[in-house]
Design a protein around this motif. Structure first.
Motif: not given
Lengths: 289, 253
Positions: B18, B25, B60-63, B76, B78, B80
């Motif tokens: 992280l 993405h 999928r990429v969270h922020s 950050v 994130f 997942k």
């Protein structure tokens, strides 16, 4: 969680049907001939109809038979076995009642026990899910069992039993709601544990996509939660209060029917909430509940 | 068979840094690309060019924003995907045996021809790692690119998951987390890698490396004190304007 109509129909109707089957298996009442035919038709329509309704939410219903294979680990598979076994055993028992005016007690008792297991298996599908804290409680199977017992007694015309069982089911329902409201917090899962991020307040800044997705549609159902209190009142009054009141009046078949109908309506409301109010921990990742 | 193996010979998985992820993405896109064209049913998109686009993704990429008590917030990114848990709740709930964990390398897979699309495994997963495909009606999940990592038709450097291969920042690492001497295990030990939602009891194999503490900007430059504004009260024309505006009704004066 997404309150799929097929699942709400299935769990409500089959719960009632298995409740009725259990009472019929115990000989309460012990009808024969046409009366038995009527009772067993209602019970099989509810329990079997519920099973058929549940197949509608499958992506591939043509493979449904494979669901019988994993009874060692899966409550859904156990539900398939216990419900099929209940229907088979009680089908034989019904033949005896309808055509031979016979009470094969062993068979009836076995059928009643299987019906209890079927309801238990349905409940444990939800109760075993740790990711949905509101369901992950021992009260969940107790709720399903008391509800089936009360609804079954009501349908079986066991007026003396139905009243205390309805009161007991109502008490469990209240307990389930009260415990459930605290369950998410008590589970210890939070955005901080979900992300492992430390050193400050963690906030979901940006979702991974601009549109919606399967997870949000399926697990983060928020529509109607705002009506929760009103729906709880409706469920309590229609599902438990009114039927008890109607049973306390001098017995009449029409009043009995009315009690059954209000009970079913109330339980639909309760079951809708059971799903709509259940927050899945994945919502945390999206900054939602 | 949906009973979990008692132990797996290896524990293949990902280590996600992280601290390094820049949130581009690229892993999401390469994952979708590879897994649409290869193993299993393609990952569908519905209404892709319409008003309400939606699609199946395995990664999928969270922020997230971390706001410390003092100082600037930190962003950050994130990513997942499936964490290939040792105690995978998605496997045991499956009624058909379509969902399984491999004893040889610990990869959690779905046998799509046995999947009835009941969705219970997606409910059981606390991480949202499984998505039902809207077109194929079967459950899709990260396969750890099982069709790449053992694929001898690919050059050796390509025998790792597509997301790891493509990451331009080097934020994704692939290896055997069951072997304490492997590069990924060493990295986890060195950087204090963590489990997501440990309280859920899933014992995830994938590990996340927390962001390193940021430098503090208390003292930007030794010359900074000399750059402080000298005049605190406005002078000249601005000063007159300030006083004149304050004299108007509603002003300070």
């Amino acid at each position: 969680m997404h309150p799929a109509p097929s699942i709400i129909l299935f769990t409500t109707l089959s719960g009632l049907g298995f409740g009725l089957l259990a009472f019929l298996g115990l000989g309460m009442p012990g009808p024969t001939g046409w009366a038995a035919f009527a009772f067993f038709t209602i019970a099989f329509a509810l329990a079997g109809g519920g099973l058929i309704a549940s197949a509608f939410h499958l992506g591939h219903p043509e493979r449904a038979l494979k669901a019988f294979t994993q009874w060692r680990s899966s409550w859904l598979s156990r539900e398939a076995w216990t419900s099929a076994a209940t229907l088979a055993v009680m089908g034989l028992y019904a033949l005896g009642r309808i055509f031979f005016a016979a009470d094969w007690q062993m068979l009836g008792g076995l059928g009643a026990a299987l019906a209890v297991l079927a309801v238990c298996s349905t409940a444990m599908i939800y109760g075993s899910l740790r990711a949905v804290p509101r369901w992950h409680m021992w009260l969940t199977p107790v709720h399903f069992l008391t509800l089936s017992a009360a609804g079954g007694a009501l349908l079986a015309g066991q007026v003396g039993l139905a009243t205390p069982l309805l009161a007991l089911a109502a008490a469990v329902q209240l307990g389930l709601w009260m415990q459930g409201d605290r369950a998410f917090k008590r589970s210890g899962t939070s955005l901080a544990s979900a992300t492992g991020l430390r050193g400050g307040m963690v906030r979901a800044f940006e979702p991974p996509h601009t549109g919606t997705n399967y997870l949000l549609r399926e697990m983060v159902h928020v529509v109607g939660r705002k009506h929760a209190t009103r729906l709880r009142a409706i469920a309590l009054i229609l599902g438990y209060g009114l039927p008890i009141l109607l049973l306390l009046l001098p017995f009449n078949h029409w009043l009995g029917l009315l009690a059954v109908l209000t009970h079913v309506l109330g339980i639909f409301a309760s079951r809708w909430l059971f799903f709509a109010q259940a927050e899945h921990v994945v919502g945390l990742y999206y900054g939602k509940r | 068979m949906t009973q979990l193996p008692h132990s797996t010979a290896r524990k293949l998985g990902l280590v996600i840094d992280l601290d390094t992820c820049v949130g581009c993405h690229a892993c999401v896109i390469s994952c979708k690309g590879w897994n649409t064209e290869n193993y299993g049913a393609p990952l569908s998109d519905t209404d892709a060019y319409g008003a309400n686009p939606s699609g199946t993704f395995l990664n999928r990429v969270h922020s997230y924003e971390v706001q410390p008590e003092n100082g600037a917030a930190q962003l950050v990114h994130f990513p997942k995907s499936c964490l290939h848990c040792d105690n995978a709740p998605c496997v045991t709930v499956c009624p058909t045996g379509a969902s399984y964990k491999r004893a040889e390398d610990g990869i959690v897979l779905v046998n799509e021809s046995d999947c009835i699309g009941c969705g219970l495994c997606a409910w059981a997963c606390p991480y949202g790692a499984r998505e039902m495909d809207a077109v194929e009606k079967v459950m899709k999940k990260c396969t750890l690119c099982v069709d790449r990592i053992y694929n001898e038709n690919l050059p050796e450097e390509d025998r790792e998951p597509a997301c790891v291969r493509t990451c331009p920042a080097g934020a994704r690492h692939f290896g055997d987390l069951g072997d304490p001497d492997s590069d990924v295990s060493q990295l986890v030990a060195e950087r204090g890698g963590i489990d997501l939602m440990p309280e859920q009891g899933t014992a995830p194999v994938n590990k996340y490396l927390p962001p390193r503490p940021r430098d503090r900007l208390d003292e930007v430059d030794v010359l900074a004190p000399y750059l402080d504004p000298v005049a605190t009260e406005p002078q000249g024309f601005l000063g007159w304007l300030d006083r004149a505006l304050d004299a108007l009704p509603g002003g300070k004066g």
